[in-house]
Design a protein around this motif. Structure first.
Motif, PDB file in Angstrom:
ATOM      1  N   MET A   1       2.575 -57.740   8.435  1.00  4.64           N
ATOM      2  CA  MET A   1       2.062 -56.992   9.571  1.00  4.64           C
ATOM      3  C   MET A   1       2.346 -57.734  10.877  1.00  4.64           C
ATOM      4  SD  MET A   1      -1.923 -56.137  10.539  1.00  4.64           S
ATOM      5  CE  MET A   1      -2.196 -55.060   9.150  1.00  4.64           C
ATOM      6  N   ALA A   2       2.038 -59.023  10.910  1.00  4.63           N
ATOM      7  CA  ALA A   2       2.164 -59.806  12.145  1.00  4.63           C
ATOM      8  C   ALA A   2       3.600 -59.881  12.628  1.00  4.63           C
ATOM      9  CB  ALA A   2       1.599 -61.210  11.929  1.00  4.63           C
ATOM     10  N   ILE A   3       4.545 -60.135  11.724  1.00 10.70           N
ATOM     11  CA  ILE A   3       5.927 -60.317  12.162  1.00 10.70           C
ATOM     12  C   ILE A   3       6.543 -58.971  12.550  1.00 10.70           C
ATOM     13  CG2 ILE A   3       7.092 -60.120   9.916  1.00 10.70           C
ATOM     14  CD1 ILE A   3       7.749 -62.719  12.706  1.00 10.70           C
ATOM     15  N   ALA A   4       6.114 -57.867  11.897  1.00 15.74           N
ATOM     16  CA  ALA A   4       6.611 -56.544  12.280  1.00 15.74           C
ATOM     17  C   ALA A   4       6.133 -56.177  13.681  1.00 15.74           C
ATOM     18  CB  ALA A   4       6.147 -55.499  11.268  1.00 15.74           C
ATOM     19  N   ILE A   5       4.863 -56.430  13.977  1.00 13.55           N
ATOM     20  CA  ILE A   5       4.326 -56.124  15.306  1.00 13.55           C
ATOM     21  C   ILE A   5       4.972 -57.021  16.353  1.00 13.55           C
ATOM     22  CG2 ILE A   5       2.250 -56.202  16.734  1.00 13.55           C
ATOM     23  CD1 ILE A   5       0.658 -55.383  14.240  1.00 13.55           C
TER      24      ILE A   5
ATOM     25  N   ALA B   1       2.994 -64.801  16.068  1.00 12.41           N
ATOM     26  CA  ALA B   1       2.795 -64.220  14.740  1.00 12.41           C
ATOM     27  C   ALA B   1       2.452 -65.273  13.694  1.00 12.41           C
ATOM     28  CB  ALA B   1       4.058 -63.463  14.314  1.00 12.41           C
ATOM     29  N   ALA B   2       2.851 -66.520  13.915  1.00  8.73           N
ATOM     30  CA  ALA B   2       2.702 -67.569  12.906  1.00  8.73           C
ATOM     31  C   ALA B   2       1.266 -67.773  12.415  1.00  8.73           C
ATOM     32  CB  ALA B   2       3.289 -68.884  13.433  1.00  8.73           C
ATOM     33  N   PRO B   3       0.264 -67.853  13.284  1.00 10.26           N
ATOM     34  CA  PRO B   3      -1.103 -68.086  12.767  1.00 10.26           C
ATOM     35  C   PRO B   3      -1.624 -66.974  11.869  1.00 10.26           C
ATOM     36  CG  PRO B   3      -0.975 -68.565  15.124  1.00 10.26           C
ATOM     37  CD  PRO B   3       0.296 -67.868  14.753  1.00 10.26           C
ATOM     38  N   PHE B   4      -0.971 -65.830  11.875  1.00 11.95           N
ATOM     39  CA  PHE B   4      -1.380 -64.722  11.010  1.00 11.95           C
ATOM     40  C   PHE B   4      -0.420 -64.553   9.833  1.00 11.95           C
ATOM     41  CE2 PHE B   4      -2.846 -63.873  15.326  1.00 11.95           C
ATOM     42  CZ  PHE B   4      -4.213 -63.743  15.109  1.00 11.95           C
ATOM     43  N   GLY B   5       0.467 -65.540   9.637  1.00 14.96           N
ATOM     44  CA  GLY B   5       1.349 -65.546   8.475  1.00 14.96           C
ATOM     45  C   GLY B   5       2.775 -65.125   8.731  1.00 14.96           C
ATOM     46  N   GLY B   6       3.130 -64.727   9.965  1.00 14.81           N
ATOM     47  CA  GLY B   6       4.508 -64.328  10.271  1.00 14.81           C
ATOM     48  C   GLY B   6       5.430 -65.532  10.332  1.00 14.81           C
ATOM     49  N   HIS B   7       6.651 -65.407   9.830  1.00 14.18           N
ATOM     50  CA  HIS B   7       7.524 -66.590   9.736  1.00 14.18           C
ATOM     51  C   HIS B   7       8.460 -66.736  10.931  1.00 14.18           C
ATOM     52  CE1 HIS B   7       9.903 -63.356   8.064  1.00 14.18           C
ATOM     53  NE2 HIS B   7      10.976 -64.109   7.924  1.00 14.18           N
ATOM     54  N   ALA B   8       9.299 -65.749  11.262  1.00  9.22           N
ATOM     55  CA  ALA B   8      10.223 -65.884  12.403  1.00  9.22           C
ATOM     56  C   ALA B   8      10.854 -64.546  12.728  1.00  9.22           C
ATOM     57  CB  ALA B   8      11.326 -66.908  12.091  1.00  9.22           C
ATOM     58  N   CYS B   9      11.127 -64.323  14.020  1.00  9.23           N
ATOM     59  CA  CYS B   9      11.902 -63.145  14.425  1.00  9.23           C
ATOM     60  C   CYS B   9      13.036 -63.584  15.344  1.00  9.23           C
ATOM     61  CB  CYS B   9      11.026 -62.082  15.090  1.00  9.23           C
ATOM     62  SG  CYS B   9      10.134 -62.588  16.553  1.00  9.23           S
ATOM     63  N   ASN B  10      14.039 -62.716  15.492  1.00  8.19           N
ATOM     64  CA  ASN B  10      15.305 -63.116  16.088  1.00  8.19           C
ATOM     65  C   ASN B  10      16.128 -61.889  16.464  1.00  8.19           C
ATOM     66  OD1 ASN B  10      15.339 -64.124  12.834  1.00  8.19           O
ATOM     67  ND2 ASN B  10      16.463 -62.272  13.374  1.00  8.19           N
TER      68      ASN B  10
END
Length: 389
Positions: free
Chosen positions: A47-51, A261-270
């Motif tokens: 969810m976090a990385i998508a947002i 996003a990282a503190p909610f579990g998101g890894h990386a976006c680019n």
């Protein structure tokens, strides 16, 4: 801005977001679980990385007025899937995600790297794009091999839509896909009932832990594969379409979004590559200056897909991935043809372009870095040798 809005750009943005989410969300979930996340934490990370990537795409495309598409790091998720959990569990991985995001943001402020990206020869950028798209453009024919009836329905939808008008080709393929899902893949309504059980799950905050093991085992490798496997090819796709890369700005914003996003579990976006090509082609709009709305639409759709991540994942699971990829492949056939033509237009660049295209499309992977980087590196070496002999 709203005078530039068009139905074709909105449709291609929606299609790009659907394909981008559907084709790799399982890899993201697998990678987060392998890094030690619980099922709830993995769903929160998705969810976090998508947002985060959706908001970044909206901000970047709105500011620059060019179709800058943002994606999550699929090579990074694959890296997590093979790295295993750290001794400190998922909290240690989250600390590594934060460090990686900081490195990505800092790279955007480092002008020499941005200049290197901007100096990629146009022929090699086109070859890189053609190599990235080739595998996906083969998907319609892999779908026919997988199930001739289903694959042909999607292909016929694309042909019929194209007879009405070029901008209707992709909607026709999507209509064929919907028919296959409803009447072929899952004809029973009971299959859809399972979707209603998925509720909107709130994001889960994970207190990060910073360790040397996390830095060496996850943060640095995640940074490297994201830069080489996603950011470099993504910048090349922009260049191949004649747009400025805005490398410094994009790297800084996407790195900052990764940190949020990282503190909610998101890894990386680019930078995105394949979905970016969907937003940059003539199918989005005949006028290149008005295609940025496709990326803005895709960004908005990513935000919604992230909020409803459980429902989205359940719906996407109704159809085999090859059918979803076939719709994208048909939508990108024109972009592939144009990129291949541009890659081989200059006789003196053909060998270098061939190396770049074939290595990129081959699936080559070394040290966790995808063939797109090695293809560009090899093609660049051939290009340099031909110019200096």
């Amino acid at each position: 801005m709203f005078r530039d809005l068009s139905a074709s750009s909105v449709f291609m943005g929606l299609l790009a977001a659907f394909v981008g989410f559907a084709s790799s969300f399982a890899v993201v979930l697998q990678g987060l679980r392998a890094a030690g996340a619980t099922e709830a934490e993995a769903a929160s990370g998705l969810m976090a990385i998508a947002i985060a990537k959706g908001i970044a795409a909206i901000a970047l495309s709105g500011k620059t007025r060019i179709p800058i598409a943002i994606a999550w790091s699929t090579p990074g998720a694959a890296l997590l899937a093979t790295s295993g959990a750290l001794p400190g569990g998922f909290a240690e991985a989250v600390g590594a995600f934060l460090v990686s995001g900081l490195l990505l943001a800092a790279t955007g402020l480092f002008r020499p790297l941005a200049r290197v990206i901007e100096r990629i020869p146009a022929s090699l950028a086109s070859a890189l794009l053609a190599g990235v798209l080739l595998t996906l453009c083969l998907a319609p024919f892999r779908a026919i091999a997988f199930n001739p009836l289903w694959g042909l329905v999607i292909l016929i939808g694309w042909v019929v839509g194209g007879r009405i008008g070029r901008v209707w080709s992709a909607p026709g393929a999507l209509a064929g896909f919907i028919l296959v899902v409803i009447f072929g893949v899952r004809p029973e309504m009971s299959a859809f009932a399972a979707l209603t059980t998925a509720a909107i799950q709130p994001p889960i905050f994970v207190q990060p832990i910073f360790t040397v093991a996390g830095l060496v085992g996850i943060a640095l490798p995640l940074y490297v594969v994201t830069m080489a496997g996603q950011n470099l090819p993504g910048a090349g796709v922009l260049k191949a379409h004649g747009y400025p890369t805005h490398a410094g700005l994009v790297l800084s914003v996407s790195g900052f979004a990764s940190m949020l996003a990282a503190p909610f579990g998101g890894h990386a976006c680019n930078y995105a590559a394949i979905t970016a090509a969907m937003c940059m082609g003539e199918e989005a709009h005949p006028d290149p200056a008005r295609r940025y709305w496709a990326s803005i639409t895709a960004g908005g759709c990513y935000v919604l897909l992230g909020v409803f991540a459980g429902l989205t994942a359940g719906f996407v699971a109704l159809a085999p991935t090859v059918l979803i990829e076939s719709v994208a492949g048909l939508a990108l056939l024109g972009a592939f043809a144009a990129a291949a033509y541009a890659a081989f237009a200059r006789v003196e660049d053909r060998e270098a372009s061939a190396v770049t295209l074939l290595a990129t499309a081959s699936g080559l992977s070394m040290f966790g870095v995808s063939g797109a980087f090695w293809g560009l590196l090899g093609g660049g070496a051939i290009h340099w040798l031909r110019k200096t002999k």
